[in-house]
Design a protein around this motif. Structure first.
Motif, PDB file in Angstrom:
ATOM      1  N   ALA A  67       0.428  -1.060  -0.127  1.00 38.93           N
ATOM      2  CA  ALA A  67       0.047  -0.452  -0.310  1.00 38.93           C
ATOM      3  C   ALA A  67       0.897   1.278   0.230  1.00 38.93           C
ATOM      4  O   ALA A  67       0.550   2.180  -0.769  1.00 38.93           O
ATOM      5  CB  ALA A  67      -1.218  -0.111   1.352  1.00 38.93           C
ATOM      6  N   TYR A  68       1.761   1.577   1.058  1.00 39.83           N
ATOM      7  CA  TYR A  68       2.602   2.199   0.707  1.00 39.83           C
ATOM      8  C   TYR A  68       3.428   2.933  -0.267  1.00 39.83           C
ATOM      9  O   TYR A  68       3.833   3.659  -0.562  1.00 39.83           O
ATOM     10  CB  TYR A  68       3.719   1.980   2.316  1.00 39.83           C
ATOM     11  CG  TYR A  68       3.459   2.686   3.133  1.00 39.83           C
ATOM     12  CD1 TYR A  68       3.142   4.227   2.932  1.00 39.83           C
ATOM     13  CD2 TYR A  68       2.026   1.870   4.019  1.00 39.83           C
ATOM     14  CE1 TYR A  68       3.143   5.134   4.901  1.00 39.83           C
ATOM     15  CE2 TYR A  68       1.764   2.131   5.353  1.00 39.83           C
ATOM     16  CZ  TYR A  68       2.338   3.875   5.318  1.00 39.83           C
ATOM     17  OH  TYR A  68       1.408   4.462   6.821  1.00 39.83           O
ATOM     18  N   ARG A  69       4.062   1.406  -0.925  1.00 41.22           N
ATOM     19  CA  ARG A  69       5.024   1.347  -2.293  1.00 41.22           C
ATOM     20  C   ARG A  69       3.733   2.111  -3.465  1.00 41.22           C
ATOM     21  O   ARG A  69       4.553   3.213  -4.279  1.00 41.22           O
ATOM     22  CB  ARG A  69       5.067   0.406  -2.695  1.00 41.22           C
ATOM     23  CG  ARG A  69       5.910   0.214  -4.294  1.00 41.22           C
ATOM     24  CD  ARG A  69       6.095  -1.212  -4.691  1.00 41.22           C
ATOM     25  NE  ARG A  69       4.851  -2.130  -4.347  1.00 41.22           N
ATOM     26  CZ  ARG A  69       4.116  -2.342  -5.759  1.00 41.22           C
ATOM     27  NH1 ARG A  69       4.251  -1.823  -6.302  1.00 41.22           N
ATOM     28  NH2 ARG A  69       2.953  -3.372  -5.620  1.00 41.22           N
ATOM     29  N   GLU A  70       2.436   1.613  -3.082  1.00 36.24           N
ATOM     30  CA  GLU A  70       1.506   1.964  -4.772  1.00 36.24           C
ATOM     31  C   GLU A  70       1.419   3.545  -4.539  1.00 36.24           C
ATOM     32  O   GLU A  70       0.996   4.198  -5.176  1.00 36.24           O
ATOM     33  CB  GLU A  70       0.745   1.444  -5.036  1.00 36.24           C
ATOM     34  CG  GLU A  70       0.556  -0.134  -5.072  1.00 36.24           C
ATOM     35  CD  GLU A  70      -0.343  -0.940  -4.568  1.00 36.24           C
ATOM     36  OE1 GLU A  70      -1.739  -0.929  -3.903  1.00 36.24           O
ATOM     37  OE2 GLU A  70      -0.243  -1.895  -5.161  1.00 36.24           O
ATOM     38  N   ARG A 107      14.758   0.880   5.540  1.00 37.43           N
ATOM     39  CA  ARG A 107      14.976   0.866   3.841  1.00 37.43           C
ATOM     40  C   ARG A 107      13.357   1.288   3.781  1.00 37.43           C
ATOM     41  O   ARG A 107      13.713   2.656   2.610  1.00 37.43           O
ATOM     42  CB  ARG A 107      15.715   0.352   3.667  1.00 37.43           C
ATOM     43  CG  ARG A 107      17.148  -0.548   3.815  1.00 37.43           C
ATOM     44  CD  ARG A 107      17.993  -1.690   3.355  1.00 37.43           C
ATOM     45  NE  ARG A 107      19.317  -1.633   3.232  1.00 37.43           N
ATOM     46  CZ  ARG A 107      19.655  -2.979   3.117  1.00 37.43           C
ATOM     47  NH1 ARG A 107      19.418  -3.144   1.386  1.00 37.43           N
ATOM     48  NH2 ARG A 107      20.873  -3.056   3.430  1.00 37.43           N
ATOM     49  N   PHE A 108      12.630   0.859   3.720  1.00 33.61           N
ATOM     50  CA  PHE A 108      11.321   0.694   2.945  1.00 33.61           C
ATOM     51  C   PHE A 108      10.604   2.389   3.699  1.00 33.61           C
ATOM     52  O   PHE A 108      10.421   2.961   3.259  1.00 33.61           O
ATOM     53  CB  PHE A 108      10.197  -0.098   3.926  1.00 33.61           C
ATOM     54  CG  PHE A 108      10.887  -1.310   3.274  1.00 33.61           C
ATOM     55  CD1 PHE A 108      11.110  -1.299   1.639  1.00 33.61           C
ATOM     56  CD2 PHE A 108      10.460  -2.526   3.312  1.00 33.61           C
ATOM     57  CE1 PHE A 108      11.243  -2.606   0.972  1.00 33.61           C
ATOM     58  CE2 PHE A 108      10.802  -3.721   2.739  1.00 33.61           C
ATOM     59  CZ  PHE A 108      10.874  -3.846   1.481  1.00 33.61           C
ATOM     60  N   GLY A 109      10.689   2.249   5.076  1.00 36.43           N
ATOM     61  CA  GLY A 109      10.431   3.911   5.438  1.00 36.43           C
ATOM     62  C   GLY A 109      11.357   5.058   5.239  1.00 36.43           C
ATOM     63  O   GLY A 109      10.939   6.079   4.762  1.00 36.43           O
ATOM     64  N   LEU A 110      12.339   4.958   5.251  1.00 32.42           N
ATOM     65  CA  LEU A 110      13.323   6.037   4.529  1.00 32.42           C
ATOM     66  C   LEU A 110      13.309   6.165   3.385  1.00 32.42           C
ATOM     67  O   LEU A 110      12.821   7.459   2.633  1.00 32.42           O
ATOM     68  CB  LEU A 110      14.441   5.606   4.643  1.00 32.42           C
ATOM     69  CG  LEU A 110      15.055   5.841   5.646  1.00 32.42           C
ATOM     70  CD1 LEU A 110      17.049   5.336   5.626  1.00 32.42           C
ATOM     71  CD2 LEU A 110      15.453   7.508   5.878  1.00 32.42           C
ATOM     72  N   ALA A 111      13.012   5.321   2.267  1.00 33.63           N
ATOM     73  CA  ALA A 111      12.525   5.264   0.933  1.00 33.63           C
ATOM     74  C   ALA A 111      10.864   5.913   0.708  1.00 33.63           C
ATOM     75  O   ALA A 111      10.727   6.223  -0.007  1.00 33.63           O
ATOM     76  CB  ALA A 111      12.632   3.771  -0.023  1.00 33.63           C
ATOM     77  N   LEU A 112      10.462   4.822   1.620  1.00 36.38           N
ATOM     78  CA  LEU A 112       8.935   5.240   1.016  1.00 36.38           C
ATOM     79  C   LEU A 112       8.369   6.922   2.163  1.00 36.38           C
ATOM     80  O   LEU A 112       7.190   6.819   2.205  1.00 36.38           O
ATOM     81  CB  LEU A 112       7.770   4.321   1.700  1.00 36.38           C
ATOM     82  CG  LEU A 112       7.882   3.505   0.504  1.00 36.38           C
ATOM     83  CD1 LEU A 112       8.111   1.775   1.092  1.00 36.38           C
ATOM     84  CD2 LEU A 112       7.350   2.952  -0.752  1.00 36.38           C
TER      85      LEU A 112
END
Length: 122
Positions: A67-70, A107-112
């Motif tokens: 959901a966050y990626r989209e 990493r996901f938190g930073l990227a998203l």
């Protein structure tokens, strides 16, 4: 070939008297129309609704990641490039066949641009 058509919704708010007559006319002339009565004076606590309970019951770290990626408008490959995590691993994480570790979650938190704890099972 598959074609998907999105139905356009029209939101109309009409204050005042005569609303019941208007609803009756719409129902007669447009039987496919969905008339939703919205009472803004009544506050409902989101956490007490059945929709919230259903969403929470089905929520997994993988679904949250997807959901966050989209929401960010990224493909799995683009997220892989931003995080340095293989796209095959990200796909497995989104399908809940691979656990999201602490390092990956950060990493996901930073990227998203979000709190990394959303991707960790609690």
């Amino acid at each position: 070939m598959q074609v998907q058509e999105k139905t356009r919704h029209i939101d109309v708010t009409i204050p005042g008297t005569g609303i019941d007559k208007l609803k009756h006319i719409l129902a007669q002339n447009m039987p496919e129309a969905i008339i939703v009565e919205d009472d803004d004076d009544v506050a409902i606590e989101w956490e007490s609704t059945e929709l919230y309970k259903t969403i929470k019951a089905n929520e997994t770290p993988g679904k949250v990641l997807q959901a966050y990626r989209e929401r960010a408008g990224l493909s799995i490959v683009e997220l892989a490039k931003k995080t340095g995590i293989k796209y095959t691993n990200i796909s497995a994480m989104e399908h809940d066949s691979r656990v999201i570790g602490l390092s990956s979650a950060r990493r996901f938190g930073l990227a998203l641009n979000c709190d990394y704890t959303k991707f960790i099972i609690t």
